[in-house]
Design an enzyme around this catalytic site. Structure first.
Site, short mmCIF file in Angstrom:
data_model
loop_
_atom_site.label_atom_id
_atom_site.label_comp_id
_atom_site.label_asym_id
_atom_site.label_seq_id
_atom_site.Cartn_x
_atom_site.Cartn_y
_atom_site.Cartn_z
N SER A 1 -2.83 -3.76 -3.86
CA SER A 1 -2.23 -2.56 -3.28
C SER A 1 -3.30 -1.56 -2.90
O SER A 1 -4.22 -1.28 -3.67
CB SER A 1 -1.27 -1.92 -4.29
OG SER A 1 -0.52 -0.87 -3.70
N ASP B 1 -3.80 2.09 -2.45
CA ASP B 1 -3.16 3.36 -2.81
C ASP B 1 -4.16 4.48 -2.60
O ASP B 1 -5.10 4.64 -3.39
CB ASP B 1 -2.69 3.32 -4.26
CG ASP B 1 -1.85 2.08 -4.56
OD1 ASP B 1 -0.96 1.77 -3.75
OD2 ASP B 1 -2.10 1.42 -5.58
N SER C 1 0.85 -1.19 0.00
CA SER C 1 0.00 0.00 0.00
C SER C 1 0.88 1.24 0.00
O SER C 1 2.07 1.18 0.31
CB SER C 1 -0.90 0.05 1.26
OG SER C 1 -1.87 -0.96 1.24
#
Length: 343
Positions: A267, A269, A229
């Site tokens: 991920s 983000d 992340s």
């Protein structure tokens, strides 16, 4: 002294940085860390305060952008509905989001006894990255006391970077990641203004990193799925309304893309942007209030600043982190050491 990209002759974009090259170049913004390193425990909390006063009573305008949503947060729904932040923003590891939110709620009630009784409830704001590969995340080592200590440690001035606070156990592009910051300075109507970014970097596949000069450092780790992340927090002293702040937050994606990331399936983000100008009074009595906002024809300056500051902040988070050994002898190399060896 903290190592940064300037020590290696690298530059991100063309706008000048602020005096501190940090999110704290935006006047009033404060940052504090609590770092926990004890055997397999490698974690912590980082606090970002838009100002040092009572945030519940004197809110700041804000917005968020979810670039890829594989992440756990508290507070983003109300933030984007009402367009304000009313507590400090805490960064921590994935399994400590709840305890940090509770700490923020208790602090807000202590400061504002009317919360939930004679006025509205409070919206705590917490974001995370998974430090499990280097930290025993199941130990749930972060406590309310750690969260409050990070807030109490917050101050203006230079920001400690690297393997500190929430960044203690983070990995970025196969290298050691962590906390990084950078800022950009620009002129509007004859006055200097700033946009600063602070990142919690824990993303990117080993081998995918692209430096500003085009080199692709080898972290000497096998390529894995793009996961982890990155949390990007941006502050500015330019008056922006919610829609404009969301547009600025979206440009954090350009900064992390320049580094070689493609926002993989696993991920999280997430970008959060706030303005310290034109705060919102919780106890406002007027039916109509004046609002000052940026002329939209000038917003490209902030877009550029957001992309450049994000890119540099991620690199600074890595360069400020020495080689690291964590849980079960897991190791992460230092990007600074790679650059020194590959002049």
């Amino acid at each position: 002294m903290t190592v940064s990209i300037k020590d290696f002759g690298l530059t991100c974009g063309s706008l000048p940085s602020g005096m501190l090259n940090a999110i704290t170049d935006v006047a009033g913004v404060q940052v504090g860390h609590v770092t926990m390193r004890d055997g397999d425990i490698n974690t912590g909390v980082t606090a970002i305060l838009p100002h040092g006063g009572n945030l519940f009573r004197n809110k700041v305008r804000a917005a968020s952008e979810v670039i890829n949503g594989f992440g756990k947060t508290v507070g983003l729904v109300q933030l984007d509905e009402l367009g304000t932040i009313e507590t400090p923003l805490l960064l921590t590891n994935t399994l400590s989001v709840g305890i940090c939110a509770t700490a923020l709620i208790r602090q807000a009630i202590r400061q504002n006894p009317d919360v939930g009784r004679r006025t509205g409830t409070v919206n705590p704001l917490v974001a995370e990255c998974n430090d499990g590969p280097l930290n025993d995340i199941q130990a749930l080592a972060v406590s309310e006391a750690h969260a409050l200590a990070a807030i109490e440690a917050a101050g203006e001035g230079p920001v400690e970077q690297g393997s500190v606070g929430a960044g203690t156990g983070m990995t970025c592009f196969g290298f050691k990641g962590g906390i990084g910051t950078a800022s950009r300075r620009f002129v509007l109507d004859g006055h200097d203004h700033h946009l600063g970014a602070l990142v919690l970097s824990n993303f990117g596949r080993a081998g995918d990193l692209v430096l500003p000069d085009g080199r692709r450092p080898d972290a000497r780790r096998p390529s894995e799925a793009e996961s982890g992340s990155v949390i990007i927090v941006m502050a500015t002293d330019v008056p922006l309304e919610h829609r404009q702040l969301k547009r600025v937050a979206r440009r954090a994606g350009a900064g992390i893309a320049r580094l070689g990331a493609f926002w993989g399936h696993g991920s999280g983000d997430i970008a959060i942007a706030f303005s310290t100008a034109d705060p919102v009074d919780h106890d406002e009595k007027r039916g109509l209030v004046p609002v000052q906002v940026l002329n939209e024809s000038r917003i490209d300056l902030l877009f550029q600043a957001a992309a450049e500051a994000t890119q540099e902040a991620v690199l600074n988070s890595m360069l400020a982190s020495p080689a690291f050994k964590g849980r079960n002898d897991a190791r992460r190399p230092s990007l600074a050491e790679w650059l020194r060896a590959n002049v």
